[in-house]
Design a protein around this motif. Structure first.
Motif, PDB file in Angstrom:
ATOM      1  N   PRO A  54      24.266  42.726 -36.542  1.00  0.00           N
ATOM      2  CA  PRO A  54      25.301  42.458 -35.553  1.00  0.00           C
ATOM      3  C   PRO A  54      26.388  43.532 -35.591  1.00  0.00           C
ATOM      4  N   GLY A  55      27.052  43.715 -34.483  1.00  0.00           N
ATOM      5  CA  GLY A  55      28.116  44.713 -34.393  1.00  0.00           C
ATOM      6  C   GLY A  55      27.555  46.071 -33.997  1.00  0.00           C
ATOM      7  N   TRP A  56      28.372  47.065 -34.184  1.00  0.00           N
ATOM      8  CA  TRP A  56      28.003  48.419 -33.756  1.00  0.00           C
ATOM      9  C   TRP A  56      27.748  49.299 -34.966  1.00  0.00           C
ATOM     10  N   ALA A  57      26.534  49.772 -35.076  1.00  0.00           N
ATOM     11  CA  ALA A  57      26.161  50.682 -36.159  1.00  0.00           C
ATOM     12  C   ALA A  57      26.790  52.050 -35.904  1.00  0.00           C
ATOM     13  N   ASP A  58      26.952  52.831 -36.985  1.00  0.00           N
ATOM     14  CA  ASP A  58      27.478  54.188 -36.829  1.00  0.00           C
ATOM     15  C   ASP A  58      26.490  55.087 -36.103  1.00  0.00           C
ATOM     16  N   SER A  59      25.220  54.812 -36.293  1.00  0.00           N
ATOM     17  CA  SER A  59      24.174  55.630 -35.692  1.00  0.00           C
ATOM     18  C   SER A  59      23.172  54.706 -35.005  1.00  0.00           C
ATOM     19  N   ASN A  60      22.497  55.211 -34.013  1.00  0.00           N
ATOM     20  CA  ASN A  60      21.551  54.436 -33.223  1.00  0.00           C
ATOM     21  C   ASN A  60      20.426  53.880 -34.111  1.00  0.00           C
ATOM     22  N   ILE A 101      23.979  65.253 -24.386  1.00  0.00           N
ATOM     23  CA  ILE A 101      24.796  64.703 -25.473  1.00  0.00           C
ATOM     24  C   ILE A 101      24.030  64.780 -26.790  1.00  0.00           C
ATOM     25  N   GLY A 102      24.562  65.494 -27.738  1.00  0.00           N
ATOM     26  CA  GLY A 102      23.977  65.599 -29.067  1.00  0.00           C
ATOM     27  C   GLY A 102      22.851  66.603 -29.208  1.00  0.00           C
ATOM     28  N   GLY A 103      22.521  67.299 -28.159  1.00  0.00           N
ATOM     29  CA  GLY A 103      21.432  68.270 -28.228  1.00  0.00           C
ATOM     30  C   GLY A 103      21.681  69.379 -29.231  1.00  0.00           C
ATOM     31  N   CYS A 117      26.600  65.034 -37.151  1.00  0.00           N
ATOM     32  CA  CYS A 117      26.620  65.434 -35.744  1.00  0.00           C
ATOM     33  C   CYS A 117      25.980  64.345 -34.869  1.00  0.00           C
ATOM     34  N   ILE A 118      24.855  63.818 -35.317  1.00  0.00           N
ATOM     35  CA  ILE A 118      24.164  62.758 -34.572  1.00  0.00           C
ATOM     36  C   ILE A 118      25.033  61.504 -34.496  1.00  0.00           C
ATOM     37  N   PHE A 124      30.303  58.964 -29.495  1.00  0.00           N
ATOM     38  CA  PHE A 124      30.782  59.409 -28.187  1.00  0.00           C
ATOM     39  C   PHE A 124      30.062  58.663 -27.064  1.00  0.00           C
ATOM     40  N   PHE A 125      28.750  58.539 -27.172  1.00  0.00           N
ATOM     41  CA  PHE A 125      27.967  57.827 -26.162  1.00  0.00           C
ATOM     42  C   PHE A 125      28.422  56.367 -26.067  1.00  0.00           C
ATOM     43  N   ARG A 126      28.480  55.701 -27.226  1.00  0.00           N
ATOM     44  CA  ARG A 126      28.888  54.293 -27.258  1.00  0.00           C
ATOM     45  C   ARG A 126      30.298  54.107 -26.702  1.00  0.00           C
TER      46      ARG A 126
END
Length: 173
Positions: A54-60, A101-103, A117-118, A124-126
């Protein structure tokens, strides 16, 4: 017959008042127009996705997951394609090409730097999706906070990343 002429300062005052009224009318309509079309959440079935915390992870947490990519494609085309291009083909879209984004993260040689960086790109995307984009008081992208949850957002992110073009290398002459 006598012709009455307005004093120059009176004419200038009328011009200013007219311009101010026009500006107020135009700017007054912007919030109404922006609110007239609120975003609709995409309709997708997240039951095929692996559970995420649950919640928002730091990374996808769904990066590279085939089910997430397919679900993300459907969600993207329902909610994002109008501005960012069908199937994330943003080359001719009015809004930014999200595949970029992130390329640049792939260029990082140091694994820790690449991971940071990822994570920054994911943040940024979130942040952009949840908060929208407002520039000079004009809403360019609506906020999706409360309309889209973590599995759907990360699926969209996974889909967009899957559509990223590899960097083109210049051929030596």
């Amino acid at each position: 017959m006598q012709i009455f002429r307005s004093h120059p300062s009176a004419a200038l005052a009328r011009l200013r008042a007219g311009l101010a009224a026009t500006l107020c009318a135009v700017l007054g309509c912007l919030p109404v127009a922006a609110q007239a079309e609120r975003p609709q959440p995409p309709v997708v079935d997240v039951s095929t996705l692996p559970p995420i915390a649950p919640g928002w992870a730091d990374s996808n947490p769904l990066r590279g997951n085939a089910a997430a990519i397919e679900l993300g494609r459907s969600a993207f085309n329902q909610a994002c394609a109008r501005c960012h291009g069908v199937d994330a083909d943003g080359e001719r879209a009015p809004a930014p090409d999200l595949r970029r984004i992130g390329g640049i993260c792939n260029r990082a040689k140091d694994p820790a730097l690449k991971q940071r960086c990822i994570e920054d790109s994911d943040y940024f995307f979130r942040y952009s999706v949840l908060n929208g984009k407002i520039k000079l008081g004009i809403e360019h992208m609506p906020p999706w906070e409360g309309l889209i949850d973590a599995p759907v957002l990360w699926s969209i992110r996974s889909f967009v990343e899957s559509k990223r073009k590899p960097p083109q290398r210049k051929e030596p002459k």
